[in-house]
Design an enzyme around this catalytic site. Structure first.
Site, short mmCIF file in Angstrom:
data_model
loop_
_atom_site.label_atom_id
_atom_site.label_comp_id
_atom_site.label_asym_id
_atom_site.label_seq_id
_atom_site.Cartn_x
_atom_site.Cartn_y
_atom_site.Cartn_z
N HIS A 377 0.82 -1.22 0.00
CA HIS A 377 0.00 0.00 0.00
C HIS A 377 0.85 1.27 0.00
CE1 HIS A 377 -3.71 1.97 0.03
NE2 HIS A 377 -4.32 1.37 1.05
N ASP A 381 -2.26 2.29 -4.54
CA ASP A 381 -3.49 2.70 -3.87
C ASP A 381 -4.55 1.61 -4.01
OD1 ASP A 381 -2.37 5.13 -3.18
OD2 ASP A 381 -3.05 6.11 -5.03
#
Length: 406
Positions: A377, A381
């Site tokens: 992450h 995204d």
């Protein structure tokens, strides 16, 4: 004249190795290019072969010993033969005939190799119970194992006492434990998996895919495909192609992190997670975007064969920009795959299972597969991860998209 047998030159990424298995014993004759010893590193198992015909005169580095590049493992006497080796073994016996007459079965046991003698001792066998097939009737470990097998087969018919078991079952209520050291490969796998969870902001997103279109296409063209290309059409090739096309649309999923930099790769080297007896390995398919379905299937088969036989090289497992793991072949219905650093994403495939699905207001039974995408992450995204997985799903459910590039 003795010739040194040396460990291979290890790549820069490999500091040292461990002597895993000697396939020859001291005094045994060997032929040129015959396998002598396996060196296990934290990535692959390297084989050391005989540079010439001769006899293995000395083992300097025994099993489980740590060795470095080009370190001497043993010595080989060039030009010697098996007969010379056998004669050397018989010499002590000729010098002490009186002792032979007194020793009885113990003398016969002396004609067995160390491994054979140990196995005979464990099972209460003497040389008279084993037929030697080695040079000059020498008893080998295989001879002892054959004798044990024959003895076990003959016991039910003769009503004799059962042979001693190699690993007796624990008594009722006994809490048995067995401690086995980790192999270097297993330790390295453990280190990388722990590091991946500690260093990355790992998250997993899921989706499911209807496998019926691919299954129907595969069934329709399987015979013709195999006849034309000499390889069976599997599902991995479709998923590889689908992932490559999705990676083109979402470059961050094909990227990696190097310090404070994000490295976007303009090529598609897809790692294929393969299970082997030594642990999980990930050979890399280079330039997967330039390969057809038949080429992908052939290389997957090659990877599987190499992994099973311990023949994967350092080059086979170096690099990679994205990984696919197929736990479905073992029956996994759903899992969260762990990243393969420094990659930032991995796709997990799972078992195909029929489930009732709502289609246009009707309930239909369809072969469904759960897909899981674990991603870092820090640079990917959630929107990109979900869209990437949806793209893979669409390519599988409508294979024409792969041809039309839509």
């Amino acid at each position: 004249m003795a010739t040194d047998i040396k460990a291979p030159q290890f790549p820069e990424s490999v500091a040292d190795g461990t002597v895993a298995t000697w396939h020859k014993k001291e005094g045994e004759a060997v032929k040129r290019d015959e396998l002598l010893v396996d060196i296990e590193t934290d990535k692959v198992v390297l084989e050391v072969v005989a540079p010439m015909d001769g006899v293995l005169t000395k083992i300097i580095k025994g099993e489980d010993t740590t060795v470095e590049s080009q370190e001497v493992l043993g010595q080989l006497e060039a030009g010697a033969s098996a007969s010379a080796s056998a004669a050397a073994e018989e010499k002590p016996q000729a010098e002490a005939p009186a002792a032979e007459a007194q020793s009885g079965d113990d003398d016969g046991d002396a004609q067995a190799g160390p491994a054979a003698r140990k196995l005979m001792s464990e099972h209460g066998l003497s040389a008279a119970d084993v037929k030697g097939t080695g040079a000059k009737g020498r008893i080998t470990k295989d001879d002892v194992e054959k004798a044990l097998a024959n003895k076990q087969q003959s016991q039910p018919a003769s009503g004799g006492a059962p042979a001693p078991a190699a690993a007796p079952a624990p008594a009722a209520g006994e809490r048995e434990e067995r401690r086995v050291p980790m192999t270097r490969l297993r330790k390295r796998i453990a280190e990388r998996l722990v590091a991946a969870q500690q260093d990355a902001a790992m998250l997993t997103t899921f989706n499911e895919v209807n496998m019926k279109p691919i299954m129907d296409m595969r069934k329709h063209y399987q015979s013709e495909f195999e006849k034309s290309h000499g390889v069976r059409l599997g599902f991995m090739s479709f998923f590889t192609r689908a992932c490559v096309e999705a990676l083109k649309r979402f470059p961050a999923v094909n990227a990696s992190i190097d310090g404070d930099d994000i490295v976007y790769h303009g090529y598609y080297d897809v790692g294929m997670a393969v299970s082997s007896d030594r642990g999980l390995v990930v050979p890399v398919m280079r330039d997967a975007d330039q390969k057809g379905l038949a080429e992908i299937e052939s290389q997957i088969i090659e990877f599987g064969t190499k992994a099973r036989d311990g023949k994967l090289s350092i080059e086979d497992m170096t690099g990679g920009t994205f990984t696919i793991s197929n736990g479905g072949v073992f029956g996994s219905l759903l899992s969260t795959p762990i990243l393969n650093p420094p990659q930032t994403a991995i796709l997990g495939m799972h078992k195909i299972q029929e489930r009732p699905m709502a289609v246009d207001g009707e309930v239909k039974i369809l072969p469904m597969m759960y897909l899981a995408l674990s991603y870092d992450h820090r640079i990917i995204d959630g929107k990109e991860a979900v869209q990437f997985l949806v793209a893979v799903k669409n390519f599988i459910e409508d294979p024409a998209r792969l041809l039309l590039d839509i």
